[in-house]
Write a protein that holds these residues in place. Structure first.
Motif, PDB file in Angstrom:
ATOM      1  N   ARG A  27       4.085  67.426  51.997  1.00 36.64           N
ATOM      2  CA  ARG A  27       4.693  67.622  52.366  1.00 36.64           C
ATOM      3  C   ARG A  27       6.054  66.960  51.330  1.00 36.64           C
ATOM      4  NH1 ARG A  27       1.096  64.489  55.497  1.00 36.64           N
ATOM      5  NH2 ARG A  27       1.414  64.511  57.660  1.00 36.64           N
ATOM      6  N   MET A  28       5.402  66.971  49.930  1.00 37.79           N
ATOM      7  CA  MET A  28       5.747  67.090  48.787  1.00 37.79           C
ATOM      8  C   MET A  28       6.193  68.550  48.327  1.00 37.79           C
ATOM      9  SD  MET A  28       3.431  64.410  46.476  1.00 37.79           S
ATOM     10  CE  MET A  28       4.192  64.732  45.024  1.00 37.79           C
ATOM     11  N   VAL A  29       6.013  69.774  48.908  1.00 38.03           N
ATOM     12  CA  VAL A  29       6.470  70.838  48.429  1.00 38.03           C
ATOM     13  C   VAL A  29       7.579  70.831  48.816  1.00 38.03           C
ATOM     14  CG1 VAL A  29       5.924  72.944  48.412  1.00 38.03           C
ATOM     15  CG2 VAL A  29       4.073  71.686  47.432  1.00 38.03           C
ATOM     16  N   PHE A  30       8.030  70.838  50.159  1.00 36.82           N
ATOM     17  CA  PHE A  30       8.803  71.158  51.433  1.00 36.82           C
ATOM     18  C   PHE A  30       9.485  71.216  51.250  1.00 36.82           C
ATOM     19  CE2 PHE A  30       5.330  71.315  54.365  1.00 36.82           C
ATOM     20  CZ  PHE A  30       6.267  72.499  54.871  1.00 36.82           C
ATOM     21  N   PHE A  31      10.256  69.092  49.903  1.00 31.44           N
ATOM     22  CA  PHE A  31      12.071  69.165  49.982  1.00 31.44           C
ATOM     23  C   PHE A  31      12.183  70.630  48.531  1.00 31.44           C
ATOM     24  CE2 PHE A  31      15.026  67.256  46.344  1.00 31.44           C
ATOM     25  CZ  PHE A  31      15.922  67.540  47.824  1.00 31.44           C
ATOM     26  N   PRO A  32      11.231  70.398  46.830  1.00 30.80           N
ATOM     27  CA  PRO A  32      12.237  71.790  46.272  1.00 30.80           C
ATOM     28  C   PRO A  32      11.739  72.954  47.075  1.00 30.80           C
ATOM     29  CG  PRO A  32       9.230  70.444  45.500  1.00 30.80           C
ATOM     30  CD  PRO A  32      10.533  69.819  46.600  1.00 30.80           C
ATOM     31  N   LEU A  33      11.254  73.271  48.546  1.00 34.76           N
ATOM     32  CA  LEU A  33      11.692  74.761  48.529  1.00 34.76           C
ATOM     33  C   LEU A  33      12.331  75.336  49.340  1.00 34.76           C
ATOM     34  CD1 LEU A  33       9.340  77.290  49.450  1.00 34.76           C
ATOM     35  CD2 LEU A  33       8.835  76.305  51.370  1.00 34.76           C
TER      36      LEU A  33
END
Length: 271
Positions: A188-194
């Motif tokens: 879930r934390m990866v999705f914003f920078p992605l």
């Protein structure tokens, strides 16, 4: 003349494995669809309006900058053809990741396997994303933008590959994240920078070439760039974008996810 009723036991026709699987899938599909829209018509309307509101908000905030960065390109169409495919990938990955935990109570029925709710969730997300895409493009066309894809077969191929990538990521993390909440939190934390690294809200070719070389390791960047080119031939994807790389990554996620599922399928049901 009297008819004597037969006392022979009646033979019941056994359903085939495919008939059982189809019934399970349809039942889970209706269950997931009802849960997805909250059982209310307002939930369905918000599902349709959310991406459009996202597009309109970004147009209001970045419209002036986009005119200079994208000459000859309609910025709302640029946003819609990047946002909706990205939301398809994100929603598939996120909802499939929680599919096993959310449906654990159904595994007491021997006909239901852990893969069944994942497939039903994927089908619901694909149906709803298609409706959202048509609705969003229809509103933009009504306003006066050109939204018909110049290359419809390429657009459908990109959508299919995006859906398969989301299914592969969701399946892999559904198995890896079973009883490992930190794994799900990490995804879930990866999705914003992605989201930023995919170039959804800005053209990637504005960045330095050294940065673009790193961003090309993101398969969603390739898919978003190809999606925009399918709608707008005047939009040229950045150098290095191709369909082979996201296809290889998608197959890798699917094969690894299915392998882990095959290995841990009994643990997924018993725990």
């Amino acid at each position: 003349m009297s008819i004597v009723p037969s006392t022979a036991p009646q033979q019941t026709r056994r359903r085939t494995a495919w008939a059982v699987q189809r019934s399970v899938f349809l039942a889970l599909l209706l269950r997931e669809l009802r849960a997805r829209v909250g059982g209310q018509w307002m939930g369905a309307l918000w599902t349709l309006f959310e991406p459009l509101a996202h597009v309109m908000l970004l147009v209001a905030l970045l419209g002036l900058m986009s005119n200079a960065a994208l000459p000859g390109i309609e910025y709302p169409v640029f946003l819609a053809t990047g946002l909706v495919p990205y939301f398809l990938f994100q929603n598939l990955a996120m909802r499939l990741m929680d599919g096993i935990e959310s449906n654990r109570g159904l595994f007491s029925y021997r006909q239901v396997k852990p893969l069944d709710p994942l497939l039903s969730r994927a089908a619901v997300e694909l149906l709803m994303n298609s409706a959202v895409y048509i609705f969003t493009l229809g509103i933009l066309a009504w306003v006066g933008f050109h939204v018909l894809p110049a290359q419809p077969m390429e657009m459908l191929g990109v959508q299919a590959l995006t859906a398969l990538l989301g299914v592969g990521v969701g399946l892999l993390f559904a198995v890896l994240g079973h009883e490992r909440p930190r794994v799900k939190t990490l995804l879930r934390m990866v999705f914003f920078p992605l989201y930023l690294a995919t170039g959804v809200i800005f053209p990637v070719d504005l960045l330095p070439r050294e940065t673009i070389e790193w961003l090309l390791w993101n398969p969603m960047l390739h898919l978003v760039e190809m999606s925009r080119h399918a709608f707008m031939p005047a939009y040229q994807p950045v150098d290095g974008v191709n369909a082979l790389f996201p296809l290889q990554v998608t197959l890798g996620y699917l094969l690894l996810g299915l392998l882990l599922y095959r290995t841990d399928r009994h643990r997924l049901v018993s725990t």
